[in-house]
Each structure stands twice: as C-alpha cells, then as structure tokens.
Design an enzyme around this catalytic site. Structure first.
Site, mmCIF file in Angstrom:
data_model
loop_
_atom_site.group_PDB
_atom_site.id
_atom_site.type_symbol
_atom_site.label_atom_id
_atom_site.label_comp_id
_atom_site.label_asym_id
_atom_site.label_seq_id
_atom_site.Cartn_x
_atom_site.Cartn_y
_atom_site.Cartn_z
ATOM 1 C CD GLU A 269 -1.203 -17.623 -3.414
ATOM 2 O OE1 GLU A 269 -0.330 -17.296 -2.790
ATOM 3 O OE2 GLU A 269 -1.910 -18.682 -3.300
ATOM 4 C CB CYS A 303 5.365 -12.627 -2.422
ATOM 5 S SG CYS A 303 5.038 -14.077 -4.187
HETATM 6 P P1 NAD Z 1 -0.395 -4.845 1.816
HETATM 7 O O1 NAD Z 1 -0.964 -6.067 2.622
HETATM 8 O O2 NAD Z 1 -0.482 -3.652 1.915
HETATM 9 O O3 NAD Z 1 -1.612 -4.598 0.078
HETATM 10 C C1 NAD Z 1 -2.266 -5.483 -0.311
HETATM 11 C C2 NAD Z 1 -3.626 -5.414 -0.535
HETATM 12 O O4 NAD Z 1 -4.491 -5.015 0.663
HETATM 13 C C3 NAD Z 1 -4.007 -4.322 -1.392
HETATM 14 O O5 NAD Z 1 -4.662 -3.886 -2.663
HETATM 15 C C4 NAD Z 1 -4.386 -3.195 -0.267
HETATM 16 O O6 NAD Z 1 -4.678 -2.286 -0.667
HETATM 17 C C5 NAD Z 1 -5.112 -3.822 0.577
HETATM 18 N N1 NAD Z 1 -5.706 -3.749 1.489
HETATM 19 C C6 NAD Z 1 -5.329 -2.569 2.651
HETATM 20 N N2 NAD Z 1 -5.666 -2.847 3.479
HETATM 21 C C7 NAD Z 1 -7.038 -4.106 3.696
HETATM 22 C C8 NAD Z 1 -7.462 -4.412 4.245
HETATM 23 N N3 NAD Z 1 -8.304 -3.772 5.640
HETATM 24 N N4 NAD Z 1 -8.576 -5.257 4.317
HETATM 25 C C9 NAD Z 1 -8.521 -5.926 2.595
HETATM 26 N N5 NAD Z 1 -7.510 -5.286 1.831
HETATM 27 C C10 NAD Z 1 -6.907 -4.442 2.370
HETATM 28 O O7 NAD Z 1 0.342 -5.651 0.474
HETATM 29 P P2 NAD Z 1 1.533 -4.785 -0.667
HETATM 30 O O8 NAD Z 1 2.309 -3.621 -0.006
HETATM 31 O O9 NAD Z 1 0.544 -4.076 -1.417
HETATM 32 O O10 NAD Z 1 2.165 -6.167 -0.989
HETATM 33 C C11 NAD Z 1 3.010 -7.165 -0.727
HETATM 34 C C12 NAD Z 1 2.996 -8.136 0.000
HETATM 35 O O11 NAD Z 1 2.153 -8.856 -0.352
HETATM 36 C C13 NAD Z 1 4.203 -8.939 0.303
HETATM 37 O O12 NAD Z 1 3.920 -9.626 2.261
HETATM 38 C C14 NAD Z 1 3.936 -9.689 -0.625
HETATM 39 O O13 NAD Z 1 4.905 -11.041 0.433
HETATM 40 C C15 NAD Z 1 2.420 -9.844 -0.443
HETATM 41 N N6 NAD Z 1 2.369 -10.616 -1.469
HETATM 42 C C16 NAD Z 1 2.054 -12.048 -1.964
HETATM 43 C C17 NAD Z 1 1.977 -13.184 -2.564
HETATM 44 C C18 NAD Z 1 1.691 -14.633 -2.551
HETATM 45 O O14 NAD Z 1 1.691 -15.356 -3.697
HETATM 46 N N7 NAD Z 1 2.449 -15.558 -1.863
HETATM 47 C C19 NAD Z 1 1.880 -12.271 -3.925
HETATM 48 C C20 NAD Z 1 2.184 -10.905 -4.221
HETATM 49 C C21 NAD Z 1 2.819 -10.071 -3.128
#
Ligand code: NAD
Length: 514
Positions: A269, A303
C-alpha cells in the site's frame, strides 16, 4: 499548564508511562532490555517529548517471529467464529477508549481531533466487519467432471503475518490488516512507524487485555525499533508468510522485491498522487469543500490526499477565487483544539520537504494562487499552498507529503483523464459532474486507472467496506473490506472420490498392469 495536565491524563488513561517497553512478545508479554536503544516520541505541535520507548533489536525480532510461528500452530485450529471473539473484544475496548486513543493520535501524529477520532472509529468499524467475516470464509463447491467425485475449495491460514505501517495512519491501517489476519487464523507481528510508537503501544495494551480475557496468547505482538533492521528482517525471514507493507513507493519497491525473492507474499500500500477533476456541470458547493478537505486534511499527509486539481476552463476563475477565499480562513494550530482544521506536519524533515517542493514550483516556472510556507514555532506548522503547475513537471509526478495542491485547467474531459492517469501512481481519483455520460466515461475502462474512482466525492476518506488500495507505483495491494480476506489465506482445492473406480481427469485411460 492546562495543556500539560490534559496531555498527561491522555497518556495515563492509555497506560503510557514516561518510559515504555517497545516489544510485546507472543510468549513473554512486555519485555524490555534496559540496555536497549530508546526512541523518544515527540509531539509535532509543541516539539516537546511525550515519552520514551525501548527498541527491539535483531535478535529479539527473530525470537518474536519464532514465538509467533509457534502460536500460529495452535491458533490455526481455533474455529474461525471463535477467532472472531477476540477481535470483538478488541472492538469493545476500542469503543471504550475511543476518546483517549483519538487524543493520543492527535498528540503524537498531529492529526486534528476529529480526524483522529475518525481513525479510531475506522478501527471499530473494521473490528465489526472482521467479526462478521469470521463466519463467512466461504469457499466454492464445483461439479466434478468425474462420476462419484466431489470437488470444492477451502481457505486455510497462512501462519505469521507481519504488518509494517506508516506514521500517517498510526493505528487504522494496522486494524485493516490485523483484524482480518487474526480471524483468518494467522498470528500478527506489528512493526509500526518509529514516528508514532506510543499509538502502537496503546493499541497493543488493548490487544493484551483482550488476549488475557479470552484465554489466547501470541495472536498479536509488537516490535518497535529505531531504524529499519527489524522491518528488513521481517521482510526477508522465510517464517513470515505475508508482509503487509504501508509506506512510500521507494521503500515499498524494495520490500516487495525482497519478499518476492523468497517466494513470500506481500500486500503493498504505497504512495498516491491523487487527482480531482471538476467538469463544467459540477455542483461547486460539493466540489469545493471536497477539494479543501482532500488537500489540507491531515495536513496533506494522507495517501489519498488531493494533490492535483483539474478544472474545466469555464469555471477556472470562479473555483480559484472560492478556493483562495476558503484557504485564507483555514485555522491552523493545536490539533486537539476542535476549531482547528489543520495541525502540524509530522517532523522537521517533512517541513523541509514541503518547503523544498514550494521552491521547486518556482524553479519549474510555476506560480502560486496561494503561497504557503513555514509558520513560526514551536511545532512543525506550515500554511497550505495552491500552485499553478504543469502535469509533466517531475515535482508534479511525485508525491509531496504535505498540503501542496497543483492546479491545472482542461477543455475536454478526455484531456483531464489523460493527465490524471499520466503519473506513476494510481491510488485515488474523483470526478465532480452532473453529466451522466462524463461520470460513466470516468468509471469505464477508458477512464480512471486508479484503485479508487469516485463521483461527487473527494479523493480521501474511504469506507472500510470496500477494498482499499491502488495500482501502478501504489503497489497493487488491497486491504480492509470486500474479499480482501482471501489475501491472508491459502486456497486449497479438494477433490474427493467416493466411488469404487479411479477415473482420471480429461477422460485419460492409464491401464496399470495387474
Ligand atoms: P516510509 O516509506 O518512510 O515508511 C513506512 C514504514 O516503512 C515505516 O514504518 C518505516 O520505518 C518503514 N521502513 C523504512 N525503511 C524500511 C525498510 N528498508 N524495510 C522495511 N520497512 C522500512 O513512509 P512514511 O513516511 O511513514 O509514510 C508516508 C508514505 O506512506 C506516503 O508515501 C503515503 O502515500 C504512504 N501511505 C500509503 C498508504 C496506502 O494505503 N496506499 C497509506 C498510508 C500511507
């Protein structure tokens, strides 16, 4: 003074202490290694520390996975409707704690109290849905082509499901996944965003209570970390059958590739770049509030945030004028204040990214209908922007996670649909129209290429009953309602021969010598 008293009473109600263990193990309950690294949760509206959390390390992550695997071996045999009971209990506890948990989301994630309470309501709705679903894990029955044979399919649990979540929906996305994963017979490991650890701890405490009361353990566990080593272990560990990842496309792409390389399953997602189109027949009294809520709700950190607005030339000036007037009246401030419509961004990095995007609009040759910027601190507050942009600019093609709306005009709807679809992402889309033909075109195969396409409803604020998710760089995953439960189970086709012969499929004859 009052604010501090209020803050402390919220934390107290949810049993959040000054220092908190960040690991809930399926066997050992809350565990805390005093020598472990800590993270400090910061209130983005005040920049003050809320509480500290001790983190999981790699070794403890591996142990939690192993314990979850063992727990899953007994949980899978519990009848699905009985599995629903634990989710029902969590739903009841969420109802009881809705106000406090909503306030904690506001404190830690900076979302307005209205939106935070809405997020908890979404969890409650999801619990109700999952309880009902626990009695409806239907498989199909097929007619066998062979005489005296019966054929059907059944759905069985996967084992361990890891849920990695983003900061912007610190609890609801976990609930979409965890409740369905639990009723489908899986044990769940939650690795929340390190930016919102307290929300996760508060929810885990409710899970702990529900597990104790219902006599089960190991269904829900929690790993909070600083950095990403634990999250990476969850993605590459073969004992984790399914990784549900919510976050940005660039991290999600890596997660998807790692899980695929070991033939695991993932639900991705990822980022959105959502557009709202207003045609010449639209009811602007519906469209304008939808644009404003879509663009500045959660400070542009959903998102599904509306990031691009396509206006028909005939109403361009009118809509622009009305948006400018509305934007001037947006109240920005303490997210716990009920009058406030926009809280802070999550942190200094998010504010820096937003300011850089504003600068990029200028560099690209764009202008502003409303130019926002940083507001004086404390707190990561900004004011929202409306830029006059062009769809092909790299900045417009990427998701800026803040309240920046790109405005563009069109003459024919096909042009607007073409621009809307001409981005890497494919999450949410909306058309405001009173023209039936336009509405049907937008929803047809020639229309929106997104996972969500709405008519006369904005891009953000989905209901849990539908399958939520998007196409292309948004990852293709689906969560929450509809038939998404199937993603958390494995399908098995069963054929039973109750006759005295061994007929082969496709009428083959294979005469084995006696
Ligand atoms: P992010 O990608 O920075 O982090 C998301 C999660 O991934 C966090 O818990 C982070 O700690 C973890 N993470 C970081 N590095 C990782 C790795 N190497 N392997 C696995 N996990 C890792 O995103 P964010 O800033 O927390 O959230 C915002 C983003 O999330 C935006 O792009 C938004 O559109 C997206 N989002 C999407 C949905 C959806 O349903 N499509 C919903 C909510 C947020």
């Amino acid at each position: 003074m009052y604010a501090h008293y209020h803050q402390n009473s919220i934390l107290e109600k949810l049993q959040i202490n000054k220092h908190n263990p960040g690991v809930y193990d399926p066997c050992e309950s809350w565990s805390s290694d005093p020598s472990a690294i800590s993270i400090i949760s910061v209130n983005p509206a005040t920049e003050e520390n809320l509480a500290s959390v001790t983190c999981a390390n790699l070794e403890c992550c591996k142990q939690v996975i192993e314990n979850a695997r063992l727990s899953a071996e007994s949980w899978r045999s519990v009848p699905a409707p009985a599995r629903g009971n634990i989710v029902r209990r969590i739903g009841e506890l969420l109802r009881k704690n809705k106000d406090a948990l909503g306030s904690l989301i506001s404190l830690e994630a900076g979302k307005t109290k209205q939106e935070s309470d809405g997020e908890v309501q979404e969890m409650i709705d999801m619990a109700d849905f999952a309880v009902g679903q626990s009695r409806m894990l239907y498989g199909k029955t097929m007619h066998s082509e062979r005489i005296n044979h019966r054929m059907y399919e059944q759905w069985l649990p996967l084992g361990v499901v890891a849920i990695i979540t983003a900061f912007n929906f610190p609890v609801a996305v976990w609930a979409w996944n965890a409740f369905i994963a639990a009723i489908t017979g899986n044990c769940v490991i939650w690795r929340p965003s390190p930016k919102t650890p307290l929300c996760a701890i508060a929810v885990q405490k409710l899970c702990h209570q529900a597990m104790q009361e219902t006599g089960y353990h190991g269904i829900f566990s929690l790993l909070i970390e600083k950095g990403s080593a634990v999250a990476e272990q969850l993605t590459c560990d073969g004992r984790v059958a399914l990784v549900s990842f919510t976050g940005s496309s660039h991290v999600g792409q890596r997660v998807g590739a790692t899980v695929a390389a070991r033939m695991g399953r993932s639900i991705l997602e990822l980022s959105g770049n959502n557009a709202l189109i207003i045609d010449q027949t639209a009811n602007l009294d519906l469209a304008i509030p939808a644009v404003v809520f879509g663009a500045i709700g959660t400070t542009g950190q959903r998102c599904t945030t509306t990031r691009r607005l396509f206006l028909h030339t005939s109403l361009y000036d009118e809509v622009l004028g009305r948006l400018q007037k509305t934007y001037r009246q947006i109240s920005i401030g303490n997210p716990l204040d009920h009058q406030v419509l926009m809280g802070p961004l999550i942190d200094a990095w998010a504010r820096k990214t937003y300011l850089a995007a504003i600068a990029s609009v200028k560099t690209a040759g764009g202008s502003f209908a409303v130019e926002g910027g940083a507001l004086e601190g404390p707190g990561y507050f900004v004011s929202p922007s409306i830029a006059i942009s062009e769809n092909h600019w790299p900045l417009v093609q990427t998701e800026t996670f803040g309240p920046l709306l790109h405005l563009m005009r069109f003459d024919h709807l096909t042009q607007a649909i073409e621009m809307q679809n001409s981005v890497p992402q494919g999450l949410s889309s909306a058309l405001f129209t009173n023209n039936l033909v336009n509405a049907e075109l937008f929803l047809s195969a020639q229309g929106s290429d997104c996972g969500i396409a709405n008519i006369n409803i904005g891009t953000s604020g989905a209901e849990i009953g539908g399958a939520f998710g998007g196409e292309k760089a948004t990852g293709g995953g689906r969560e929450a309602g509809s038939d998404t439960w199937q993603s958390y189970m494995r399908r098995q086709t069963n054929t039973i021969n109750w006759g005295n012969d061994l007929p082969l499929a496709q009428g083959l004859s294979f005469n084995v010598p006696n």
